[in-house]
Enzyme design. Structure first.
Site, PDB file in Angstrom:
ATOM      1  N   GLY A   1      14.805  -4.700 -22.323  1.00 60.28           N
ATOM      2  CA  GLY A   1      15.514  -3.482 -21.947  1.00 60.28           C
ATOM      3  C   GLY A   1      16.662  -3.231 -22.895  1.00 60.28           C
TER       4      GLY A   1
ATOM      5  N   CYS B   1      13.118 -11.052 -23.852  1.00 59.29           N
ATOM      6  CA  CYS B   1      14.335 -10.438 -24.393  1.00 59.29           C
ATOM      7  C   CYS B   1      15.368 -10.218 -23.279  1.00 59.29           C
ATOM      8  CB  CYS B   1      13.965  -9.147 -25.121  1.00 59.29           C
ATOM      9  SG  CYS B   1      15.230  -8.610 -26.276  1.00 59.29           S
ATOM     10  N   TYR B   2      15.667  -8.984 -22.909  1.00 58.36           N
ATOM     11  CA  TYR B   2      16.661  -8.770 -21.832  1.00 58.36           C
ATOM     12  C   TYR B   2      16.263  -9.526 -20.560  1.00 58.36           C
ATOM     13  CZ  TYR B   2      19.560  -6.520 -18.309  1.00 58.36           C
ATOM     14  OH  TYR B   2      20.427  -6.293 -17.276  1.00 58.36           O
TER      15      TYR B   2
ATOM     16  N   HIS C   1       9.211 -10.331 -28.769  1.00 57.07           N
ATOM     17  CA  HIS C   1       8.322  -9.536 -27.908  1.00 57.07           C
ATOM     18  C   HIS C   1       6.860  -9.942 -28.096  1.00 57.07           C
ATOM     19  CE1 HIS C   1      11.219  -6.626 -26.312  1.00 57.07           C
ATOM     20  NE2 HIS C   1      11.883  -6.891 -27.430  1.00 57.07           N
TER      21      HIS C   1
ATOM     22  N   GLU D   1       4.385  -8.945 -26.479  1.00 54.54           N
ATOM     23  CA  GLU D   1       3.479  -7.844 -26.129  1.00 54.54           C
ATOM     24  C   GLU D   1       3.164  -6.912 -27.294  1.00 54.54           C
ATOM     25  OE1 GLU D   1       6.592  -8.212 -25.313  1.00 54.54           O
ATOM     26  OE2 GLU D   1       7.670  -6.336 -24.972  1.00 54.54           O
TER      27      GLU D   1
ATOM     28  N   SER E   1     -10.439  19.946 -13.848  1.00 57.42           N
ATOM     29  CA  SER E   1     -10.162  20.630 -15.107  1.00 57.42           C
ATOM     30  C   SER E   1     -11.279  20.377 -16.113  1.00 57.42           C
ATOM     31  CB  SER E   1      -8.847  20.124 -15.686  1.00 57.42           C
ATOM     32  OG  SER E   1      -9.026  18.797 -16.144  1.00 57.42           O
ATOM     33  N   GLY E   2     -12.076  19.341 -15.861  1.00 54.53           N
ATOM     34  CA  GLY E   2     -13.104  18.994 -16.826  1.00 54.53           C
ATOM     35  C   GLY E   2     -12.652  17.886 -17.766  1.00 54.53           C
ATOM     36  N   GLY E   3     -11.377  17.524 -17.668  1.00 52.97           N
ATOM     37  CA  GLY E   3     -10.886  16.395 -18.451  1.00 52.97           C
ATOM     38  C   GLY E   3     -11.384  15.103 -17.826  1.00 52.97           C
TER      39      GLY E   3
ATOM     40  N   ASP F   1      -9.790  12.556 -16.611  1.00 51.63           N
ATOM     41  CA  ASP F   1      -9.089  12.095 -15.411  1.00 51.63           C
ATOM     42  C   ASP F   1      -9.613  12.776 -14.148  1.00 51.63           C
ATOM     43  OD1 ASP F   1      -7.662  10.936 -17.419  1.00 51.63           O
ATOM     44  OD2 ASP F   1      -5.886  12.190 -17.171  1.00 51.63           O
ATOM     45  N   SER F   2      -9.687  14.110 -14.189  1.00 53.10           N
ATOM     46  CA  SER F   2     -10.123  14.783 -12.960  1.00 53.10           C
ATOM     47  C   SER F   2     -11.614  14.572 -12.728  1.00 53.10           C
ATOM     48  CB  SER F   2      -9.749  16.273 -12.964  1.00 53.10           C
ATOM     49  OG  SER F   2     -10.445  16.981 -13.950  1.00 53.10           O
ATOM     50  N   SER F   3     -12.398  14.431 -13.797  1.00 49.97           N
ATOM     51  CA  SER F   3     -13.835  14.181 -13.610  1.00 49.97           C
ATOM     52  C   SER F   3     -14.072  12.823 -12.957  1.00 49.97           C
ATOM     53  CB  SER F   3     -14.583  14.223 -14.946  1.00 49.97           C
ATOM     54  OG  SER F   3     -14.411  15.474 -15.547  1.00 49.97           O
TER      55      SER F   3
ATOM     56  N   LYS G   1      -5.240   5.306 -19.461  1.00 49.43           N
ATOM     57  CA  LYS G   1      -6.300   6.205 -19.922  1.00 49.43           C
ATOM     58  C   LYS G   1      -7.599   5.478 -20.302  1.00 49.43           C
ATOM     59  CE  LYS G   1      -6.921  10.606 -21.168  1.00 49.43           C
ATOM     60  NZ  LYS G   1      -6.472  11.737 -20.330  1.00 49.43           N
TER      61      LYS G   1
END
Ligand code: XMP
Length: 509
Positions: A51, A78-79, A165, A167, A219-221, A223-225, A365
């Site tokens: 952070g 780290c933090y 880090h 990650e 929407s056809g994207g 995510d919504s599909s 995603k």
């Protein structure tokens, strides 16, 4: 399960990514979470993120110290490490020299967190504070030239701290260290897959929704599909999707959805053609933010009117993803400035008292794409590039007319054909055309032309927060330009956008 405490690092989503890549489920929580809450989830371990604050500053974020009494392993980054040191009785001070960038790490012993990483390995650092005194029971397990306590451990309690880090990609053996923490130290099992996620989520949806009805804005994207597919699997015809054609879509978009979701998968979809209404509302509007506001409002009105026609709907489903949630709950309140008002999450239709169903809210995603594939979603939809809610309205720069939208649709169709054919579609985050509000002189045959200019934008990105302009081959760019100018009436010049984000944004408006 692993709990990640978010102290505001820009890398906290990356920590979650790394954990999930190991097929271990994890959740990012704000520092306000209590040890009791964490105990109730029975996680196998806790990771404290980095952070921007300094632990000795007033108001630096802190999490319930009771987490150290839960008897589970803790890794501080780290933090997060500074918090551990400060809380357990050690001392953190301002470093003599800020350390930023690569540092070669020498580990004392190759075991535990550092099993199998080699004697010396490259790590990535970004800190202005360092450890002055270790808490009781801790010892140094690795150092760099500038940082004596680059890593520390209390092996009896299974508490670890690293100054670098693990990650980020720059830390060469970072994945291995996280793997070691999860499996050797916490004893996690790699059992979290999209198949298990789908099974659990479908069950949860059935339990929550019962025999009530659900509405979803499609929407056809991807995510919504995927949301539609998941809910359809759970409750079948009790799901109604509403697809609003706002006249700002690309060629064939509605037709494609009809085929892929309605015909093939038998999902209940209502198509609403509201193009005239949107285009009328947008007439003579040139300001990008006003365009967005108008489109947002029209969408809500159309969607609400349609949703009200569905008798006894109790739930509204949304394809909200994890990054949206993390951003809004982040320790420091998410992004500092609103650059553009995004409105993926349209908000609830107010007249209807609907409860929310957000089955993807813990996914990233690429996990959504994997889930789509697992559920049998067509590749075409799984691999769709993101398309903004306001659609072509923010790609027709300046005034929007049907004619200008049509020109841009034609250009976009040619562009997509070429990008796909050259095998670039999946490699690019987005590729699209922008119609500019200026004309240029050209020559065609024997005549002078005075026509539109289009800009081609193609970017690579991981999350749209930053993006690089794509180094497409000149031959491909040449072919795209040639075809557009020859095939699309009204365009006589094509330019390629070579700006990255930041300082530019991906869209032009
Ligand atoms: P920018 O242009 O901000 O875009 O770099 C980042 C990502 O967001 C998309 N975008 C939008 N999506 N409504 C949306 O739903 C919007 O108003 C909007 N503006 C930009 C853009 O396509 C890119 O993927």
């Amino acid at each position: 399960m692993i709990v990640i405490i978010d102290f505001g690092s820009q890398f906290n989503q990356l920590i979650a990514r790394r954990v999930r890549e190991c097929r271990v489920y994890c959740q990012i929580e704000p520092p306000t979470v209590t040890a009791e809450q964490i105990r109730s989830w029975s996680p196998e371990g806790i990771i404290l993120s980095g952070g921007p604050a300094s632990i000795y500053e007033k108001n630096s974020p802190r999490v319930d110290a009771g987490i150290f009494d839960l008897g589970i392993p803790v890794l501080g980054i780290c933090y997060g490490m500074h918090f551990m040191v400060d809380t357990l009785g050690g001392k953190v001070k301002k470093a003599d020299k800020r350390e930023y960038g690569f540092a070669s790490l020498t580990a004392g012993q190759q075991k535990g967190l550092f099993a199998g990483i080699g004697n010396e390995t490259v790590t990535w650092m970004s800190h202005g504070d360092s450890i002055d005194a270790l808490p009781e029971g801790f010892s140094i397990i690795a150092s760099t030239a500038n940082t004596k306590v680059a890593a520390m451990a209390n092996t009896r309690k299974k508490f670890f701290g690293v100054q670098f880090h693990p990650e980020v990609e720059h830390t060469a053996k970072g994945r291995k260290m996280i793997h070691n923490f999860l499996f050797d130290i916490c004893g996690c099992k790699p059992s979290w897959t999209m198949k298990s996620f789908a099974r659990d989520t479908i069950g949860q949806i059935q339990e929550t929704v019962g025999d009530k009805k659900v509405i979803l804005g499609l929407s056809g994207g991807v995510d919504s599909s995927v949301t539609a597919l998941l809910i359809h699997r759970a409750i079948g015809k009790n799901l109604t999707c509403i697809f609003v054609d706002n006249g700002l879509l690309r060629q064939n978009e509605a037709a494609q959805l009809k085929e892929k979701l309605k015909s093939h998968l038998d999902i209940n979809i209502r198509f609403v053609n509201a193009a005239s209404r949107f285009i009328k509302a947008l007439a003579h509007v040139t300001d990008p933010e006003r365009k967005r506001k108008i489109i947002g409002k029209e969408f809500m009105d159309v969607f609400e009117a349609e949703a009200l026609k569905i008798a006894d709907a109790d739930f509204l489903a949304q394809g909200t993803l994890y990054p949206d949630i993390i951003e809004s709950q982040s320790a420091f309140g998410g992004p500092t400035a609103v650059i553009k008002s995004h409105h993926n999450v349209g908000g609830l239709p107010k007249k209807m008292k609907l409860k929310l169903v957000e089955p993807l809210k813990y996914l990233f995603k690429d996990e959504v794409r994997k889930l789509g594939k697992t559920l049998g979603l067509d590749d075409e939809l799984v691999w769709r590039q993101p398309f903004p809610g306001p659609g072509l309205a923010i790609r027709v720069i300046g005034e929007i007319t049907r004619k200008r939208l049509d020109i841009l649709r034609e250009v976009d169709t040619v562009l997509q054909e070429e990008i796909r054919q050259a095998g670039y579609y999946r490699k690019l985050w987005q590729s699209f055309a922008v119609l500019l509000p200026i004309k240029s002189v050209g020559i065609m045959g024997d005549g002078r032309t005075y026509e539109n200019i289009v800009a081609i934008r193609a970017v690579t990105s991981k999350d749209a927060m930053t993006a690089d302009w794509a180094k497409l081959p000149h031959r491909l760019l040449g072919k795209i330009s040639n075809r557009i100018i020859n095939e699309v009436r009204g365009v006589n010049r094509v330019v390629y956008d070579i700006s990255s984000k930041p300082p530019s944004t991906i869209e032009w408006e």
